[in-house]
Write an enzyme that holds these catalytic residues in place. Structure first.
Site: not given
Length: 778
Positions: A598, A630, A659, A723
């Site tokens: 991330n 991400e 994301d 996810e």
């Protein structure tokens, strides 16, 4: 000519002209005592010394490099040359008329040449630059020079030239005119040199040249008054040969100045006007003690009156200028005091004035309260619209504060996007906070922007200090932000400890980075069809020395707030690249398709972020296409710097994943503006997707977003990751909807690098055994 040769040449000229002056003096003594020679011989020494002086000035003129210096010494050379010719003419005339030398006047052409020489010398001195002035200062300098000139001229007139005009044996008009020009050179030069601030022409050299006209003229005047015609011989043989000596001394002074051995400090004639006024009073004093009031004295008295009037005018101008300077000084002091105590952008009081006023309020009997107002998400305005728009918004907020708080309150800009209000009278603090929040619900500034604020209120208790009140207001404001922003909180006992603990977390984060307390764990991305490891997502954990394992939900916001997310993200990036490259080296290029992590908006705003990624890939050897960064939808919308960084990363071949897709307000439009390669379906759209309640319409509604995202990704050629997968039923539904990769606790929990290594080892293909060869005996 070298400087050494120039120095010796100048010294030789000084010695030569001195010898001429000494010979003239010796001859004069011999003539007056023994009658040796003829009186006409006295006129020879001045042109001989003048010729030597002209040669000396010619040398310094040739050596001068500065245009101003060359112009000055050229004029001096011309002046000396013309006067030497004039005095040579006089000498020839006197020698040819030796019997009439005592009573014969100077030939008019010779006198005219000498007069022209004096005028050229005056021009040379006048063209030397003085201190640059303007406005009132220029007029005051002009008055000073006029006063100085008139004062010196009045004294020279009274003591020198006027007595010559009234002597028993008056001299010729030519001689009187030349003495007057000599006095004029002396007075003008004394005035001019006092206001020269330095430069290529040496001040001492100019003084000596001026003295070459004034000193002989004064001595000749005294001799003429006291001794009559008999003074002609000492005047020509002793006094006037001093002029070449003084000029050659000026040449030597210029040479020393050019070599840096003598440079007078730049200073102006501050005292000269007052000294000139004293000099102008000499004739007045003489009349007061009994001197006859004749017409030469009347001229001196008129000059004295003029000097007095000019001094009075000068003092009046100085008084007005001093009054103006005093007013300007007071205004400047007030302006500086205002600038020290007020904010330059908004004009509101600043933190220093807030502390002073709060201290005064706490010392008094009345109440005191502080409202700390912090604009919510103000950084987004700067990032998206620019700092100029942000500054105008701050100015508009300042005007709103000023309008809402009214009298009895002090609006303050504490710094950045933080404001404060000090209440010592007027409305209740909570009522004012409500009013401010209501006013902020309407668009403000010329850009019609909506802005929200979190307000902390602290009411001073008995015995409170400035620091304690401000700290309580800060704690209350921080609490308001934690409760959802766009509200206010009044400080209460016990509120400080948890907030301060959260504030102190930033300091602990810096220590943790220095002490290597962070660890990277990896959550596998699993293929939903074959349950194979496709890739990993890097997650950071904090192993606190006393608190144990600290989750990211607790320390990531603190890292974002303090800016430590940049070095923390750099650590995660480098560690992920290193570990992914190690797995590829150990298990082969087909073992791991991607390693993701991330990236926050704060990192993307860092101008060094792209180079950090390049360095991490180069140091680890990880191929660019194996790295996935991400980014959340909110981070993508954070301005041009973020957009430039993302497109540069995409051009490098790094894949970008959007994301938490579907949770923002512009998800679909982002797919056109953002170079995404992967869409990660948010966990909120996976929860409940598997529920079968017997109502097909309800099941279709729960699966609608997941189905739409899958179809959209297929149409755009993007990969998808689901996810938050937590059950086998969710896996089945996701597979039916077209998803092939997922991550979640059901599939695999975050694990250490060793755990990922074990998974990779388990799914490594087993090499087929070689067939055994059997030999059959026949």
């Amino acid at each position: 000519m070298t400087r050494t040769a120039q120095r010796w040449t100048a010294r030789w000229y000084v010695q030569a002209t001195t010898v001429v002056a000494v010979l003239g003096s010796a001859w004069c003594v011999a003539y007056l005592t023994t009658g040796a020679g003829t009186e006409a011989f006295a006129y020879v020494f001045v042109p001989v010394g003048g010729a030597l002086t002209a040669a000396a000035v010619h040398d310094v003129y040739r050596a001068a490099l500065d245009p101003v210096a060359r112009r000055f010494w050229r004029d001096v050379l011309l002046s000396v040359g013309v006067m030497t010719i004039g005095y040579a003419w006089l000498a020839v005339d006197m020698l040819t008329h030796a019997a009439l030398a005592r009573t014969r006047s100077m030939p008019i052409p010779a006198a005219a040449l000498v007069a022209v020489g004096f005028l050229i010398a005056i021009r040379a001195l006048a063209r030397v630059p003085v201190a640059a002035t303007d406005g009132v200062e220029r007029w005051r300098a002009l008055l000073d020079r006029t006063i100085a000139f008139l004062g010196c001229a009045a004294l020279l007139w009274y003591l020198g030239l006027a007595p010559m005009l009234s002597a028993r044996e008056p001299w010729s008009t030519q001689a009187t005119l030349l003495v007057g020009l000599g006095f004029l050179v002396a007075a003008g030069a004394a005035t001019k040199v006092s206001y020269v601030v330095g430069g290529p022409v040496d001040r001492l050299a100019m003084r000596l040249i001026a003295a070459s006209g004034g000193v002989p003229a004064g001595a000749v005047a005294v001799l003429a008054v006291h001794f009559g015609y008999i003074a002609t011989v000492p005047a020509q043989a002793i006094v006037m040969p001093l002029a070449p000596v003084l000029i050659t001394l000026g040449v030597a002074a210029q040479g020393r100045a050019d070599r840096g051995l003598l440079r007078n400090p730049a200073r102006t004639g501050v005292l000269l006007p007052y000294l000139a006024m004293v000099a102008a009073d000499v004739p007045l004093i003489a009349v007061a003690v009994g001197a006859p009031l004749r017409w030469p004295v009347r001229v001196a008295l008129i000059a004295t009156v003029a000097v007095t009037a000019l001094v009075t005018l000068r003092q009046y101008i100085a008084h007005r200028e001093n009054a103006r300077l005093l007013r300007n000084t007071r205004a400047q002091e007030e302006r500086l005091q205002y600038e020290v105590s007020h904010d330059g952008l908004t004009g509101l009081a600043n933190r220093a004035l807030l502390r002073d006023r709060l201290a005064a309020a706490l010392a008094g009997p009345g109440p005191a309260a502080v409202l700390l107002v912090d604009l919510d998400d103000f950084k987004t305005v700067n990032d998206l619209l620019g700092h100029e728009v942000g500054d105008r918004l701050l100015v508009s907020v300042a005007r709103l504060l000023h309008a809402e708080v009214g009298d009895g309150a002090l609006p303050v800009r504490v710094g950045g996007d933080e404001f404060a209000v000090l209440l010592t009278a007027g409305p209740d603090p909570e009522e004012l906070a409500e009013r401010l929040l209501t006013a902020l619900t309407h668009p403000i500034s010329e850009h019609r922007l909506l802005v929200q604020a979190s307000i902390g209120i602290a009411v001073a208790a008995p015995g409170a200090t400035v620091d304690s009140v401000l700290l309580n207001a800060d704690v209350a404001m921080y609490t308001a932000k934690q409760r959802g922003k766009a509200g206010f909180v009044r400080y209460a006992d016990g509120m400080r400890e948890p907030v301060l603990a959260h504030m102190q977390l930033g300091g602990e984060l810096r220590r943790a980075l220095e002490n290597d307390e962070f660890r990277v764990v990896y959550q596998p991305l699993i293929g939903l069809d074959d349950n194979r490891l496709i890739g990993v997502e890097a997650l950071v954990r904090w192993h606190h020395p006393t608190r144990g394992l600290v989750g990211p939900a607790e320390f990531i916001p603190a890292a974002e707030r303090t800016g430590l997310i940049v070095p923390l993200g750099r650590f995660v990036l480098r560690e992920t690249c290193r570990q992914a490259a190690a797995w590829l080296a150990e298990f082969g290029p087909d073992a791991l398709q991607e390693a993701g992590l991330n990236v926050s908006a704060r990192q993307l705003h860092d101008p060094d972020f792209v180079s950090d990624v390049t360095t991490a890939l180069a140091d680890s050897g990880l191929p660019c296409e194996r790295l996935v960064l991400e980014v959340t939808e909110s981070a993508v919308l954070r301005g041009q710097q973020v957009s430039r960084a993302l497109y540069e990363l995409d051009r490098m071949g790094i894949r970008l994943a959007l994301d938490d897709f579907g949770t923002g307000e512009s998800s679909l439009s982002l797919l056109r503006a953002f170079p995404a390669a992967i869409i990660k379906l948010d966990k909120s759209f996976v929860d409940g997707i598997e529920i079968d309640d017997g109502q097909p319409a309800a099941a279709d509604a729960r699966q609608a977003v997941a189905r739409a995202v899958s179809q959209l990704a297929q149409a755009l050629g993007l990969a998808t990751v689901a996810e938050g997968v937590e059950s086998a039923e969710q896996v089945a539904v996701l597979r039916e909807l077209g998803y092939t990769v997922g991550q979640g606790f059901y599939l695999a929990e975050p694990m250490t690098p060793d755990g990922v290594s074990r998974l990779l080892a388990c799914q490594r293909p087993v090499a087929p055994r070689s067939p055994r060869v059997v030999s059959r005996l026949s």
